[in-house]
Design an enzyme around this catalytic site. Sequence first.
Site, mmCIF file in Angstrom:
data_model
loop_
_atom_site.group_PDB
_atom_site.id
_atom_site.type_symbol
_atom_site.label_atom_id
_atom_site.label_comp_id
_atom_site.label_asym_id
_atom_site.label_seq_id
_atom_site.Cartn_x
_atom_site.Cartn_y
_atom_site.Cartn_z
ATOM 1 C CG ASP A 170 44.954 8.008 -47.988
ATOM 2 O OD1 ASP A 170 44.566 8.264 -46.831
ATOM 3 O OD2 ASP A 170 46.117 7.702 -48.251
ATOM 4 C CG ASN B 106 51.234 -2.596 -39.935
ATOM 5 O OD1 ASN B 106 52.055 -3.200 -39.247
ATOM 6 N ND2 ASN B 106 50.943 -1.323 -39.759
ATOM 7 C CD GLU C 4 48.442 1.347 -46.439
ATOM 8 O OE1 GLU C 4 48.092 1.023 -45.281
ATOM 9 O OE2 GLU C 4 48.873 2.493 -46.706
ATOM 10 C CG HIS D 134 61.015 12.540 -87.052
ATOM 11 N ND1 HIS D 134 60.351 11.602 -87.808
ATOM 12 C CD2 HIS D 134 62.171 11.951 -86.651
ATOM 13 C CE1 HIS D 134 61.048 10.477 -87.840
ATOM 14 N NE2 HIS D 134 62.166 10.663 -87.140
HETATM 15 O O1 AHR Z 1 46.144 8.168 -44.773
HETATM 16 C C1 AHR Z 1 45.632 7.461 -43.676
HETATM 17 C C2 AHR Z 1 45.987 6.005 -43.787
HETATM 18 O O2 AHR Z 1 47.412 5.880 -43.858
HETATM 19 C C3 AHR Z 1 45.446 5.363 -45.046
HETATM 20 O O3 AHR Z 1 44.212 4.718 -44.865
HETATM 21 C C4 AHR Z 1 46.507 4.346 -45.389
HETATM 22 O O4 AHR Z 1 46.553 4.066 -46.764
HETATM 23 C C5 AHR Z 1 47.785 5.028 -44.914
HETATM 24 O O5 AHR Z 1 48.700 4.076 -44.509
#
Ligand code: AHR
Length: 472
Positions: free
Chosen positions: A49, A191, A228, A449
């Site tokens: 992340d 989710n 997400e 080239h």
């Molecule tokens: O890495 C932890 C969580 O897992 C993060 O917030 C999310 O992006 C992933 O699904």
Amino acid sequence: MEIDRRLFLAGAAGTALASQAQAAAKRAPVAAAPATPVPVNPVVRQRADAQVFRHTDGWYYMTGSVPEYDRLVLRRARTLAGLTTAKEAVLWRHEASGPMSGFLWAPELHLIDGKWIMYFAAGPSGGGEDVFRIRTYAVVCDGKDPMTGKWSVLGKLKSPFDGFCLNSTSFVHRGVRYFCWAEREPGIETNSNIYLAPLKTPLTLAAKPARLTVPTLDWEVRGFKVAEAPALLARNGKLFLTYSASATDDRYCLGMLTARDDADIMDPGNWTKSPVPVFVSSDVTKVYGPGHNSFTTDEQGRDVLVYHGRDYKAIKGDPLFDPNRHTRVQRLYYREDGTPDFGIPVGNGAVPDRFSPANAKGQFLRHDGDRVVVGRGNIPSSQFRSVPLAGGAVALVAVDAPDKALTVKTDGSVVLAPLSQWTAFLRQRVGKDEVRFAVAGRPGQYLLHRGGALLVGVQDRAFPPSTNFRVS
Ligand code: AHR
């Protein structure tokens, strides 16, 4: 000219090649100070992340989730490659009890009205509480230097849904600061979805959130129905909002929403969703579950995609607790219509380059099967990794055919051939962003080239030189 000695780890190479390269290197001018060090993937192991950005103070700042999910960390370096070995500070640890005593996920650092603020997702540590009761919070630094200042809790995001809330980012567009995040909305069986709203204060919204996307396509709902980790890239008169979809195993991938930058971005109807993912796992380069990205630029100002990915596909147990989502970077390129073309995850090793002949603007050295040509084509076929050989030479290895490298045949033609046959080249910087490749052991011979063909020969007097390639 100077040899563009890259600070690579010494690569394996046959002694014959090494002696050829050393002989050639002796004849070349002594290299000046090395160019900017090239990042080597994975840039930072076990940091998922990742957010990387280059601040106006000249530092690259990087934060991300740690495998233990128990602390907020920050590192900085003067170069992207420097992040690999940069010292990491712990800014804040989860609390002993309460709603922020469990998982800490996906921190992001932002400078808002002169204050360093770090947003993150947190949950309780059990004790009868649901550890996935994840909500979004922020901590704030009391000083100017986020690495040394004292951090304390600023508060919790006031979201109208009070659902599973995570992966927030913030950006300023046309003078308005926006907040963009992932959250579960009551009545929608996913989710998480992606929301956008202007900010009134760092943790209060100035308007009802706009729901920009809900995971419904097959590649968004594999394992879990997930949208997400939004990240914004504003380029070429458009806003590109990437997000991550599906479960966090090899099915994790990037989707993208696009809007004109003069549109009302709070109107979901002004965002167009790519029908297919823009960045997915690759069995060729062995990077799996690429996602949760951010964007930055390298030291030359070129766009860079930052993301995490594992280098294996099969995961034992819950992917959430597999620690090997490593931080990776690669350059980002654009199609002729100005939209980003993410290509494929480039795999472990030095970040690859593309080479455009100085005498064929807009075309690239690329391979078509084992033929090596100059022209247009997909990004991966024009990405080559300069793999170091002893003595300052390099082999040019194809990113999407990592078992093959550029090879000069006895007749002077250039093909892609198995690594055992590779040709050693001396990569020589001949201008700000231009290089040429001298053939080790063949004095005066260079890659050239001419008319769409790539061959080896002596430098001619043409201008621009047929030996020069612009690096991108
Ligand atoms: O890495 C932890 C969580 O897992 C993060 O917030 C999310 O992006 C992933 O699904």
